[in-house]
Design an enzyme around this catalytic site. Structure first.
Site, PDB file in Angstrom:
ATOM      1  N   LYS B  90      32.975  40.853  31.916  1.00  0.00           N
ATOM      2  CA  LYS B  90      31.223  39.972  32.570  1.00  0.00           C
ATOM      3  C   LYS B  90      31.335  41.587  33.270  1.00  0.00           C
ATOM      4  O   LYS B  90      31.522  42.663  33.798  1.00  0.00           O
ATOM      5  CB  LYS B  90      32.011  39.648  33.763  1.00  0.00           C
ATOM      6  CG  LYS B  90      31.295  39.161  35.070  1.00  0.00           C
ATOM      7  CD  LYS B  90      31.851  38.481  35.759  1.00  0.00           C
ATOM      8  CE  LYS B  90      31.013  36.975  36.702  1.00  0.00           C
ATOM      9  NZ  LYS B  90      31.581  36.754  37.585  1.00  0.00           N
ATOM     10  N   SER B 166      30.285  32.213  37.893  1.00  0.00           N
ATOM     11  CA  SER B 166      29.314  32.726  37.004  1.00  0.00           C
ATOM     12  C   SER B 166      29.628  33.801  35.884  1.00  0.00           C
ATOM     13  O   SER B 166      28.827  34.406  35.199  1.00  0.00           O
ATOM     14  CB  SER B 166      29.613  33.765  38.604  1.00  0.00           C
ATOM     15  OG  SER B 166      30.492  34.625  38.557  1.00  0.00           O
ATOM     16  N   SER B 190      34.886  31.228  40.092  1.00  0.00           N
ATOM     17  CA  SER B 190      34.194  31.964  38.247  1.00  0.00           C
ATOM     18  C   SER B 190      34.650  31.941  37.485  1.00  0.00           C
ATOM     19  O   SER B 190      34.118  32.187  36.760  1.00  0.00           O
ATOM     20  CB  SER B 190      33.117  33.202  39.349  1.00  0.00           C
ATOM     21  OG  SER B 190      31.437  32.327  40.087  1.00  0.00           O
TER      22      SER B 190
END
Lengths: 63, 477
Positions: B90, B166, B190
Protein backbone atom coordinates in the site's frame (compact mmCIF):
# COMPACT_ATOMS: atom_id res chain seq x y z
CA UNK A 1 -21.90 18.17 24.26
CA UNK A 2 -23.62 18.00 20.88
CA UNK A 3 -25.85 20.66 19.34
CA UNK A 4 -29.55 19.86 19.18
CA UNK A 5 -30.57 21.25 15.80
CA UNK A 6 -29.00 21.74 12.40
CA UNK A 7 -28.86 25.47 13.05
CA UNK A 8 -27.06 24.76 16.31
CA UNK A 9 -24.74 22.52 14.36
CA UNK A 10 -23.81 25.29 11.94
CA UNK A 11 -23.19 27.67 14.85
CA UNK A 12 -21.08 25.01 16.54
CA UNK A 13 -19.09 24.49 13.34
CA UNK A 14 -18.34 28.19 13.01
CA UNK A 15 -17.46 28.65 16.67
CA UNK A 16 -15.23 25.59 16.88
CA UNK A 17 -13.51 26.43 13.60
CA UNK A 18 -12.86 29.98 14.83
CA UNK A 19 -11.48 28.58 18.10
CA UNK A 20 -9.02 26.46 16.10
CA UNK A 21 -8.26 29.16 13.55
CA UNK A 22 -9.48 26.81 10.83
CA UNK A 23 -11.14 28.60 7.92
CA UNK A 24 -13.97 26.62 6.35
CA UNK A 25 -14.40 27.66 2.72
CA UNK A 26 -17.97 28.01 1.46
CA UNK A 27 -17.57 24.97 -0.78
CA UNK A 28 -16.73 22.82 2.24
CA UNK A 29 -19.53 23.94 4.51
CA UNK A 30 -22.33 21.62 3.32
CA UNK A 31 -20.05 18.58 3.42
CA UNK A 32 -18.70 19.45 6.84
CA UNK A 33 -22.21 19.93 8.21
CA UNK A 34 -23.27 16.53 6.83
CA UNK A 35 -20.29 14.91 8.49
CA UNK A 36 -21.02 16.69 11.75
CA UNK A 37 -24.55 15.29 11.63
CA UNK A 38 -23.09 11.80 11.38
CA UNK A 39 -20.68 12.52 14.22
CA UNK A 40 -23.54 13.91 16.29
CA UNK A 41 -25.39 10.58 15.99
CA UNK A 42 -22.32 8.59 17.01
CA UNK A 43 -21.45 11.04 19.78
CA UNK A 44 -24.91 10.73 21.32
CA UNK A 45 -24.55 6.97 21.42
CA UNK A 46 -21.18 7.19 23.15
CA UNK A 47 -21.94 9.92 25.64
CA UNK A 48 -25.13 8.35 26.99
CA UNK A 49 -23.11 5.35 28.17
CA UNK A 50 -21.87 5.70 31.76
CA UNK A 51 -18.26 4.69 32.30
CA UNK A 52 -16.83 4.37 35.80
CA UNK A 53 -14.63 7.33 36.86
CA UNK A 54 -11.78 4.95 37.55
CA UNK A 55 -11.70 3.62 33.99
CA UNK A 56 -8.55 4.89 32.29
CA UNK A 57 -8.51 6.30 28.81
CA UNK A 58 -6.57 4.24 26.30
CA UNK A 59 -4.92 6.56 23.80
CA UNK A 60 -2.04 4.14 23.37
CA UNK A 61 -3.77 0.87 23.79
CA UNK A 62 -1.78 -1.97 25.31
CA UNK A 63 -3.05 -5.50 25.75
CA UNK B 1 -26.64 -6.10 -4.37
CA UNK B 2 -27.54 -8.77 -6.87
CA UNK B 3 -25.60 -12.01 -6.79
CA UNK B 4 -25.56 -12.80 -10.49
CA UNK B 5 -23.20 -15.45 -11.88
CA UNK B 6 -20.14 -13.93 -13.46
CA UNK B 7 -18.89 -14.65 -16.96
CA UNK B 8 -15.75 -16.76 -17.16
CA UNK B 9 -12.83 -14.31 -16.96
CA UNK B 10 -9.92 -14.54 -19.36
CA UNK B 11 -7.22 -17.01 -18.39
CA UNK B 12 -3.88 -15.30 -17.68
CA UNK B 13 -0.72 -16.58 -19.25
CA UNK B 14 1.63 -18.36 -16.88
CA UNK B 15 0.42 -20.28 -13.86
CA UNK B 16 0.25 -18.21 -10.68
CA UNK B 17 2.23 -19.62 -7.82
CA UNK B 18 2.21 -19.34 -4.08
CA UNK B 19 4.84 -17.30 -2.29
CA UNK B 20 6.25 -20.39 -0.59
CA UNK B 21 6.38 -22.33 -3.88
CA UNK B 22 8.36 -19.50 -5.42
CA UNK B 23 10.67 -19.29 -2.43
CA UNK B 24 11.23 -23.04 -2.45
CA UNK B 25 12.18 -22.99 -6.11
CA UNK B 26 14.52 -20.03 -5.70
CA UNK B 27 16.15 -21.43 -2.58
CA UNK B 28 16.84 -24.74 -4.32
CA UNK B 29 18.14 -23.09 -7.46
CA UNK B 30 15.39 -24.62 -9.57
CA UNK B 31 14.35 -21.17 -10.62
CA UNK B 32 15.95 -17.74 -10.55
CA UNK B 33 14.63 -14.77 -8.66
CA UNK B 34 15.10 -12.74 -11.83
CA UNK B 35 12.72 -15.04 -13.68
CA UNK B 36 10.18 -14.71 -10.85
CA UNK B 37 10.33 -10.92 -10.92
CA UNK B 38 10.13 -10.77 -14.72
CA UNK B 39 7.00 -12.93 -14.63
CA UNK B 40 5.42 -10.71 -12.00
CA UNK B 41 6.23 -7.56 -13.98
CA UNK B 42 4.74 -9.10 -17.11
CA UNK B 43 1.56 -10.00 -15.23
CA UNK B 44 1.30 -6.44 -13.93
CA UNK B 45 1.80 -4.99 -17.42
CA UNK B 46 -0.94 -7.22 -18.77
CA UNK B 47 -3.51 -6.99 -16.00
CA UNK B 48 -3.10 -3.73 -14.14
CA UNK B 49 -4.49 -1.45 -16.88
CA UNK B 50 -7.89 -3.06 -16.19
CA UNK B 51 -7.56 -3.10 -12.39
CA UNK B 52 -5.52 0.01 -11.47
CA UNK B 53 -4.03 -1.53 -8.36
CA UNK B 54 -0.50 -0.12 -8.76
CA UNK B 55 0.55 3.51 -8.40
CA UNK B 56 4.26 2.74 -8.88
CA UNK B 57 6.22 -0.19 -10.28
CA UNK B 58 9.83 -0.56 -9.15
CA UNK B 59 11.02 -2.71 -12.07
CA UNK B 60 14.69 -1.71 -12.12
CA UNK B 61 15.27 -1.99 -8.40
CA UNK B 62 13.27 -5.24 -8.21
CA UNK B 63 15.41 -6.82 -10.91
CA UNK B 64 18.57 -5.57 -9.20
CA UNK B 65 17.39 -7.08 -5.91
CA UNK B 66 16.59 -10.33 -7.73
CA UNK B 67 20.07 -10.50 -9.23
CA UNK B 68 21.54 -10.08 -5.73
CA UNK B 69 19.35 -12.91 -4.41
CA UNK B 70 20.44 -15.16 -7.28
CA UNK B 71 24.11 -14.36 -6.68
CA UNK B 72 23.78 -15.12 -2.99
CA UNK B 73 21.96 -18.37 -3.72
CA UNK B 74 24.67 -19.38 -6.16
CA UNK B 75 27.26 -18.66 -3.46
CA UNK B 76 25.52 -21.06 -1.12
CA UNK B 77 24.06 -18.45 1.23
CA UNK B 78 20.69 -18.80 2.96
CA UNK B 79 18.54 -16.41 0.95
CA UNK B 80 15.59 -16.40 3.34
CA UNK B 81 12.20 -18.05 3.75
CA UNK B 82 10.58 -15.78 1.14
CA UNK B 83 13.51 -15.81 -1.29
CA UNK B 84 12.66 -14.26 -4.63
CA UNK B 85 9.00 -13.81 -3.79
CA UNK B 86 7.58 -10.58 -5.28
CA UNK B 87 5.56 -8.36 -2.97
CA UNK B 88 3.89 -4.97 -3.18
CA UNK B 89 2.82 -2.47 -0.54
CA UNK B 90 0.00 0.00 0.00
CA UNK B 91 1.50 3.34 -0.93
CA UNK B 92 1.55 4.59 2.66
CA UNK B 93 4.59 2.41 3.46
CA UNK B 94 7.92 4.22 3.16
CA UNK B 95 10.16 2.92 0.40
CA UNK B 96 13.66 4.33 0.42
CA UNK B 97 14.11 6.88 -2.35
CA UNK B 98 10.39 6.99 -3.22
CA UNK B 99 7.71 9.50 -2.26
CA UNK B 100 5.19 8.09 0.21
CA UNK B 101 1.89 9.20 -1.31
CA UNK B 102 -0.58 7.80 1.23
CA UNK B 103 -3.09 8.13 -1.60
CA UNK B 104 -2.85 11.92 -1.57
CA UNK B 105 -2.02 14.41 -4.29
CA UNK B 106 -0.80 16.86 -1.70
CA UNK B 107 2.04 14.49 -0.83
CA UNK B 108 3.19 14.12 -4.45
CA UNK B 109 5.89 16.79 -3.98
CA UNK B 110 7.10 15.51 -0.61
CA UNK B 111 10.73 14.46 -0.20
CA UNK B 112 11.46 10.78 -0.87
CA UNK B 113 11.57 8.45 2.11
CA UNK B 114 15.01 8.19 3.70
CA UNK B 115 14.60 4.50 4.47
CA UNK B 116 12.21 1.62 4.10
CA UNK B 117 9.34 1.11 6.52
CA UNK B 118 10.06 -1.54 9.15
CA UNK B 119 7.68 -4.00 7.50
CA UNK B 120 9.36 -3.54 4.11
CA UNK B 121 12.78 -4.02 5.70
CA UNK B 122 11.66 -7.26 7.33
CA UNK B 123 10.18 -8.76 4.18
CA UNK B 124 13.31 -7.86 2.22
CA UNK B 125 15.42 -9.46 4.97
CA UNK B 126 13.37 -12.62 4.44
CA UNK B 127 14.35 -12.55 0.76
CA UNK B 128 11.14 -11.07 -0.68
CA UNK B 129 11.46 -8.56 -3.52
CA UNK B 130 9.49 -5.31 -3.56
CA UNK B 131 7.94 -4.74 -6.99
CA UNK B 132 5.60 -1.80 -6.49
CA UNK B 133 3.29 0.46 -4.50
CA UNK B 134 -0.47 0.13 -4.43
CA UNK B 135 -3.52 2.34 -4.60
CA UNK B 136 -5.60 3.26 -1.55
CA UNK B 137 -8.23 5.68 -0.29
CA UNK B 138 -6.73 9.08 0.36
CA UNK B 139 -4.96 8.99 3.72
CA UNK B 140 -6.66 5.61 4.34
CA UNK B 141 -9.94 7.35 5.16
CA UNK B 142 -12.44 5.19 3.29
CA UNK B 143 -13.58 1.68 2.40
CA UNK B 144 -13.75 1.87 -1.39
CA UNK B 145 -10.41 2.88 -3.03
CA UNK B 146 -12.24 5.31 -5.28
CA UNK B 147 -9.34 7.74 -5.22
CA UNK B 148 -9.98 11.18 -6.73
CA UNK B 149 -6.31 11.59 -7.64
CA UNK B 150 -5.08 8.14 -8.61
CA UNK B 151 -8.28 6.56 -9.89
CA UNK B 152 -10.53 3.76 -8.72
CA UNK B 153 -9.12 0.30 -8.14
CA UNK B 154 -11.49 -2.14 -9.82
CA UNK B 155 -12.49 -5.45 -8.32
CA UNK B 156 -10.74 -8.20 -10.31
CA UNK B 157 -13.86 -10.37 -9.97
CA UNK B 158 -16.12 -7.73 -11.53
CA UNK B 159 -14.58 -4.60 -13.06
CA UNK B 160 -17.72 -2.53 -12.52
CA UNK B 161 -17.38 -3.02 -8.75
CA UNK B 162 -15.14 -1.60 -6.07
CA UNK B 163 -12.23 -3.54 -4.61
CA UNK B 164 -13.00 -2.21 -1.13
CA UNK B 165 -10.62 -0.13 0.88
CA UNK B 166 -8.69 1.49 2.06
CA UNK B 167 -6.10 -1.16 1.09
CA UNK B 168 -7.95 -1.87 -2.17
CA UNK B 169 -4.85 -1.98 -4.36
CA UNK B 170 -3.28 -4.59 -2.06
CA UNK B 171 -6.30 -6.91 -2.17
CA UNK B 172 -6.82 -6.52 -5.92
CA UNK B 173 -3.15 -7.11 -6.75
CA UNK B 174 -3.14 -10.37 -4.81
CA UNK B 175 -6.54 -11.48 -6.11
CA UNK B 176 -5.48 -11.40 -9.74
CA UNK B 177 -1.98 -12.74 -9.29
CA UNK B 178 0.04 -9.58 -9.86
CA UNK B 179 1.71 -10.29 -6.52
CA UNK B 180 1.39 -13.40 -4.36
CA UNK B 181 1.62 -11.29 -1.20
CA UNK B 182 1.04 -7.65 -0.29
CA UNK B 183 0.95 -5.37 2.73
CA UNK B 184 -1.85 -3.08 3.84
CA UNK B 185 -3.04 -1.18 6.89
CA UNK B 186 -6.21 -1.51 8.93
CA UNK B 187 -7.57 1.21 11.23
CA UNK B 188 -11.25 0.25 11.13
CA UNK B 189 -11.31 -2.58 8.60
CA UNK B 190 -9.07 -1.42 5.77
CA UNK B 191 -7.41 -4.82 5.38
CA UNK B 192 -10.46 -6.96 6.12
CA UNK B 193 -13.00 -5.15 3.93
CA UNK B 194 -11.01 -5.26 0.67
CA UNK B 195 -9.79 -8.79 1.40
CA UNK B 196 -13.41 -9.92 1.73
CA UNK B 197 -14.62 -8.10 -1.38
CA UNK B 198 -11.71 -9.36 -3.51
CA UNK B 199 -11.78 -12.94 -2.19
CA UNK B 200 -8.33 -13.16 -0.59
CA UNK B 201 -6.98 -13.59 2.92
CA UNK B 202 -6.32 -10.37 4.85
CA UNK B 203 -4.87 -10.52 8.35
CA UNK B 204 -4.87 -7.85 11.04
CA UNK B 205 -2.81 -9.17 13.96
CA UNK B 206 -3.17 -7.94 17.54
CA UNK B 207 -2.64 -4.21 18.03
CA UNK B 208 1.03 -3.86 18.93
CA UNK B 209 2.14 -7.15 17.34
CA UNK B 210 3.62 -5.63 14.15
CA UNK B 211 5.65 -2.45 13.83
CA UNK B 212 4.00 0.45 12.04
CA UNK B 213 7.26 2.43 11.83
CA UNK B 214 7.54 4.07 8.44
CA UNK B 215 3.86 3.61 7.62
CA UNK B 216 2.10 6.95 7.14
CA UNK B 217 -0.20 7.38 10.16
CA UNK B 218 -3.94 7.91 10.14
CA UNK B 219 -5.26 7.21 13.66
CA UNK B 220 -2.35 6.30 15.89
CA UNK B 221 -4.48 4.71 18.59
CA UNK B 222 -6.18 2.37 16.08
CA UNK B 223 -3.71 1.86 13.20
CA UNK B 224 -2.51 -1.69 12.43
CA UNK B 225 -0.59 -3.17 9.53
CA UNK B 226 -0.88 -6.66 8.07
CA UNK B 227 -0.52 -8.99 5.09
CA UNK B 228 -2.68 -10.21 2.20
CA UNK B 229 -2.21 -13.59 0.50
CA UNK B 230 -4.09 -16.29 -1.41
CA UNK B 231 -3.33 -19.11 1.03
CA UNK B 232 -3.08 -19.48 4.77
CA UNK B 233 0.46 -20.84 4.44
CA UNK B 234 1.65 -17.79 2.53
CA UNK B 235 -0.15 -15.47 4.91
CA UNK B 236 1.46 -17.16 7.88
CA UNK B 237 4.93 -17.05 6.33
CA UNK B 238 4.60 -13.29 5.83
CA UNK B 239 3.16 -12.80 9.30
CA UNK B 240 6.11 -14.68 10.81
CA UNK B 241 8.60 -12.59 8.83
CA UNK B 242 7.00 -9.33 9.95
CA UNK B 243 7.19 -10.02 13.68
CA UNK B 244 9.71 -8.27 15.89
CA UNK B 245 9.60 -5.70 18.69
CA UNK B 246 10.44 -2.21 17.42
CA UNK B 247 11.30 0.85 19.54
CA UNK B 248 10.54 3.02 16.51
CA UNK B 249 6.83 2.29 17.00
CA UNK B 250 5.79 3.20 20.56
CA UNK B 251 2.68 1.02 20.27
CA UNK B 252 4.68 -2.06 19.22
CA UNK B 253 4.75 -4.47 22.14
CA UNK B 254 8.00 -5.79 23.53
CA UNK B 255 6.97 -9.39 22.99
CA UNK B 256 8.96 -12.37 21.85
CA UNK B 257 8.46 -13.41 18.24
CA UNK B 258 5.85 -16.17 18.03
CA UNK B 259 6.27 -17.93 14.67
CA UNK B 260 3.33 -20.04 13.53
CA UNK B 261 4.30 -21.62 10.20
CA UNK B 262 6.10 -24.56 11.80
CA UNK B 263 2.95 -25.64 13.64
CA UNK B 264 0.38 -24.48 11.11
CA UNK B 265 -0.70 -28.04 10.25
CA UNK B 266 -1.43 -28.84 13.93
CA UNK B 267 -5.21 -28.72 14.03
CA UNK B 268 -6.42 -26.99 17.19
CA UNK B 269 -8.56 -29.44 19.14
CA UNK B 270 -11.75 -28.81 21.07
CA UNK B 271 -12.18 -25.29 19.82
CA UNK B 272 -15.01 -23.37 21.41
CA UNK B 273 -16.42 -21.19 18.65
CA UNK B 274 -18.98 -18.43 18.88
CA UNK B 275 -20.87 -16.70 16.09
CA UNK B 276 -21.30 -13.06 17.03
CA UNK B 277 -24.97 -12.12 17.09
CA UNK B 278 -26.75 -8.82 17.63
CA UNK B 279 -24.96 -5.95 15.91
CA UNK B 280 -22.85 -8.34 13.85
CA UNK B 281 -25.95 -9.83 12.20
CA UNK B 282 -27.77 -6.56 11.60
CA UNK B 283 -27.69 -5.07 8.15
CA UNK B 284 -25.95 -8.05 6.59
CA UNK B 285 -27.33 -9.62 3.43
CA UNK B 286 -28.51 -13.24 3.57
CA UNK B 287 -25.44 -14.16 1.48
CA UNK B 288 -23.08 -12.57 4.01
CA UNK B 289 -24.76 -14.43 6.87
CA UNK B 290 -24.72 -17.68 4.88
CA UNK B 291 -20.96 -17.29 4.48
CA UNK B 292 -20.61 -17.17 8.27
CA UNK B 293 -22.87 -20.21 8.60
CA UNK B 294 -20.69 -22.11 6.15
CA UNK B 295 -17.62 -21.53 8.31
CA UNK B 296 -19.49 -22.19 11.55
CA UNK B 297 -20.76 -25.52 10.20
CA UNK B 298 -17.19 -26.77 9.95
CA UNK B 299 -16.77 -26.66 13.73
CA UNK B 300 -18.23 -29.35 15.97
CA UNK B 301 -19.58 -26.84 18.46
CA UNK B 302 -20.68 -23.34 17.64
CA UNK B 303 -22.94 -21.04 19.69
CA UNK B 304 -24.53 -17.69 18.95
CA UNK B 305 -22.89 -15.24 21.37
CA UNK B 306 -23.22 -11.57 22.20
CA UNK B 307 -20.44 -9.02 22.47
CA UNK B 308 -22.30 -6.32 24.42
CA UNK B 309 -22.45 -2.76 23.11
CA UNK B 310 -20.81 -3.55 19.80
CA UNK B 311 -22.78 -0.83 18.05
CA UNK B 312 -21.54 1.70 20.59
CA UNK B 313 -18.00 0.41 20.06
CA UNK B 314 -18.39 1.10 16.37
CA UNK B 315 -19.53 4.65 17.15
CA UNK B 316 -16.62 5.17 19.49
CA UNK B 317 -14.15 3.99 16.83
CA UNK B 318 -15.87 6.27 14.33
CA UNK B 319 -15.45 9.35 16.55
CA UNK B 320 -11.86 8.57 17.59
CA UNK B 321 -11.00 8.10 13.92
CA UNK B 322 -12.56 11.40 12.89
CA UNK B 323 -10.97 13.35 15.72
CA UNK B 324 -7.46 11.89 15.49
CA UNK B 325 -7.49 12.07 11.71
CA UNK B 326 -8.72 15.65 11.80
CA UNK B 327 -6.14 16.66 14.37
CA UNK B 328 -3.35 15.02 12.34
CA UNK B 329 -4.31 17.03 9.26
CA UNK B 330 -5.33 20.30 10.92
CA UNK B 331 -2.35 22.33 9.77
CA UNK B 332 -2.55 21.06 6.19
CA UNK B 333 -6.31 21.61 6.12
CA UNK B 334 -5.64 25.28 6.90
CA UNK B 335 -3.04 25.71 4.16
CA UNK B 336 -3.91 23.27 1.38
CA UNK B 337 -7.54 22.25 1.75
CA UNK B 338 -8.06 22.47 -2.03
CA UNK B 339 -5.58 19.64 -2.61
CA UNK B 340 -7.63 17.06 -0.67
CA UNK B 341 -10.19 14.72 -2.13
CA UNK B 342 -13.47 16.55 -1.40
CA UNK B 343 -14.96 13.71 0.61
CA UNK B 344 -11.83 13.21 2.71
CA UNK B 345 -11.43 16.93 3.35
CA UNK B 346 -14.93 17.46 4.71
CA UNK B 347 -14.70 14.39 6.95
CA UNK B 348 -11.34 15.53 8.34
CA UNK B 349 -12.55 19.07 8.99
CA UNK B 350 -15.61 17.79 10.84
CA UNK B 351 -13.44 15.46 12.88
CA UNK B 352 -11.05 18.24 13.80
CA UNK B 353 -13.97 20.13 15.35
CA UNK B 354 -15.13 17.26 17.57
CA UNK B 355 -14.82 18.15 21.29
CA UNK B 356 -12.08 16.37 23.22
CA UNK B 357 -14.63 15.22 25.79
CA UNK B 358 -16.16 12.94 23.16
CA UNK B 359 -12.95 11.20 22.21
CA UNK B 360 -11.78 10.89 25.80
CA UNK B 361 -15.08 9.29 26.75
CA UNK B 362 -14.76 7.00 23.74
CA UNK B 363 -11.27 6.00 24.89
CA UNK B 364 -12.56 5.19 28.36
CA UNK B 365 -15.44 3.21 26.85
CA UNK B 366 -12.79 1.32 24.91
CA UNK B 367 -11.32 -0.04 28.13
CA UNK B 368 -14.81 -1.09 29.27
CA UNK B 369 -15.52 -2.79 25.96
CA UNK B 370 -12.22 -4.66 26.05
CA UNK B 371 -13.27 -6.13 29.40
CA UNK B 372 -16.47 -7.45 27.80
CA UNK B 373 -14.43 -9.16 25.10
CA UNK B 374 -12.12 -10.68 27.70
CA UNK B 375 -15.14 -12.22 29.42
CA UNK B 376 -16.28 -13.71 26.12
CA UNK B 377 -12.85 -15.15 25.41
CA UNK B 378 -12.90 -16.90 28.77
CA UNK B 379 -15.63 -19.10 27.25
CA UNK B 380 -14.74 -19.09 23.54
CA UNK B 381 -11.54 -19.51 21.58
CA UNK B 382 -12.70 -18.06 18.27
CA UNK B 383 -15.44 -15.64 17.27
CA UNK B 384 -16.99 -15.45 13.79
CA UNK B 385 -18.71 -12.51 12.10
CA UNK B 386 -19.35 -11.24 8.58
CA UNK B 387 -16.49 -9.15 7.21
CA UNK B 388 -18.83 -6.91 5.22
CA UNK B 389 -22.57 -6.50 5.10
CA UNK B 390 -22.65 -7.39 1.40
CA UNK B 391 -20.48 -8.36 -1.55
CA UNK B 392 -18.68 -5.69 -3.57
CA UNK B 393 -20.94 -2.74 -4.47
CA UNK B 394 -20.77 -1.17 -7.90
CA UNK B 395 -18.35 1.69 -8.41
CA UNK B 396 -20.15 4.89 -7.44
CA UNK B 397 -23.02 3.01 -5.80
CA UNK B 398 -24.12 4.92 -2.71
CA UNK B 399 -26.72 2.61 -1.14
CA UNK B 400 -27.66 -1.05 -0.99
CA UNK B 401 -31.19 -2.38 -0.28
CA UNK B 402 -31.22 -4.76 2.68
CA UNK B 403 -34.46 -6.05 4.15
CA UNK B 404 -36.28 -3.42 2.10
CA UNK B 405 -34.23 -0.58 3.55
CA UNK B 406 -31.82 1.57 1.53
CA UNK B 407 -28.57 1.47 3.52
CA UNK B 408 -25.53 3.67 2.92
CA UNK B 409 -22.74 1.55 1.47
CA UNK B 410 -19.88 3.85 2.42
CA UNK B 411 -21.07 4.37 5.98
CA UNK B 412 -21.62 0.69 6.64
CA UNK B 413 -18.98 -1.31 4.81
CA UNK B 414 -16.89 -1.35 7.97
CA UNK B 415 -19.74 -1.62 10.45
CA UNK B 416 -18.82 -5.20 11.38
CA UNK B 417 -15.07 -4.74 11.36
CA UNK B 418 -14.85 -1.59 13.48
CA UNK B 419 -15.87 -3.02 16.88
CA UNK B 420 -13.18 -5.73 16.69
CA UNK B 421 -10.26 -3.52 15.65
CA UNK B 422 -11.43 -0.94 18.20
CA UNK B 423 -10.03 -3.20 20.93
CA UNK B 424 -7.10 -4.47 18.91
CA UNK B 425 -8.17 -8.10 18.55
CA UNK B 426 -6.35 -10.26 16.00
CA UNK B 427 -8.75 -10.89 13.11
CA UNK B 428 -8.48 -12.77 9.84
CA UNK B 429 -10.76 -11.91 6.94
CA UNK B 430 -11.11 -15.33 5.33
CA UNK B 431 -12.51 -15.89 1.82
CA UNK B 432 -15.38 -18.36 1.82
CA UNK B 433 -15.42 -20.86 -1.03
CA UNK B 434 -18.55 -20.24 -3.10
CA UNK B 435 -19.81 -21.52 -6.41
CA UNK B 436 -20.62 -18.47 -8.50
CA UNK B 437 -21.38 -15.03 -7.13
CA UNK B 438 -19.02 -12.41 -5.86
CA UNK B 439 -16.53 -13.07 -3.05
CA UNK B 440 -17.53 -12.81 0.59
CA UNK B 441 -15.36 -12.97 3.66
CA UNK B 442 -15.79 -14.05 7.26
CA UNK B 443 -13.95 -12.53 10.19
CA UNK B 444 -12.26 -15.05 12.48
CA UNK B 445 -11.19 -13.34 15.71
CA UNK B 446 -9.33 -14.61 18.76
CA UNK B 447 -8.17 -13.27 22.11
CA UNK B 448 -5.22 -10.87 21.99
CA UNK B 449 -1.93 -12.54 20.96
CA UNK B 450 -3.64 -15.77 19.82
CA UNK B 451 -2.94 -15.29 16.13
CA UNK B 452 -1.73 -18.89 16.13
CA UNK B 453 -5.21 -20.21 16.89
CA UNK B 454 -6.76 -18.20 14.05
CA UNK B 455 -4.19 -19.28 11.49
CA UNK B 456 -4.20 -22.95 12.48
CA UNK B 457 -8.00 -23.07 12.41
CA UNK B 458 -8.07 -21.27 9.06
CA UNK B 459 -5.57 -23.75 7.65
CA UNK B 460 -7.91 -26.61 8.59
CA UNK B 461 -10.86 -24.79 7.01
CA UNK B 462 -8.78 -24.29 3.88
CA UNK B 463 -7.87 -27.98 3.77
CA UNK B 464 -11.55 -28.87 4.11
CA UNK B 465 -12.44 -26.62 1.19
CA UNK B 466 -14.47 -24.23 3.31
CA UNK B 467 -12.09 -21.37 2.56
CA UNK B 468 -10.49 -20.71 -0.81
CA UNK B 469 -8.88 -17.83 -2.66
CA UNK B 470 -8.59 -18.96 -6.27
CA UNK B 471 -6.77 -16.52 -8.47
CA UNK B 472 -9.08 -14.43 -10.60
CA UNK B 473 -8.77 -15.39 -14.24
CA UNK B 474 -7.34 -18.87 -13.64
CA UNK B 475 -9.31 -22.00 -14.43
CA UNK B 476 -9.71 -24.40 -11.50
CA UNK B 477 -7.25 -27.28 -11.44
Amino acid sequence: VTPETDEDLVRFMDAAAAFLGLPIPATCRPGVVENLKTLRRHTALIMEFPVCEHTDIAPIFRL
Amino acid sequence: VSERPLPEPPVPQGAPESALDIAGAVRSGARSAVDTVERALETIRRRDPDVNAFTAIFADRALADARRIDARQAAGEDVGPLAGCPFAVKNLFDVEGEITLAGAKLRAQSPPAARDAAAVTRLKAAGAILIGALNMDEFAYGFSTENAHYGTTRNPHAPDRIAGGSSGGSAAAVACGMAPIALGSDTNGSIRVPAALCGVYGFKPTFGRLSRAGAFPFVSSLDHIGPFARSVRDLTAVYDALQSPDPDDPACAQRAVDPVLGRLEEAPEGLRVGVLGGWFQQGATPEALAAVDAVAAAFSRCDIVELPEAERARSAAFCITAAEGGALHLRTLKDRYEDYDLATRDRLIAGALLPASVTLHAQRFRAWFRAQAERLFAEYDLLLAPATLCSAPRIGQSTVRIDGVETSVRANLGAHTQPLSFIGLPVLAAPVARLGGLPLGVQIAAAPWREDLILRAARQLERQGVLAAPIVGAKPC
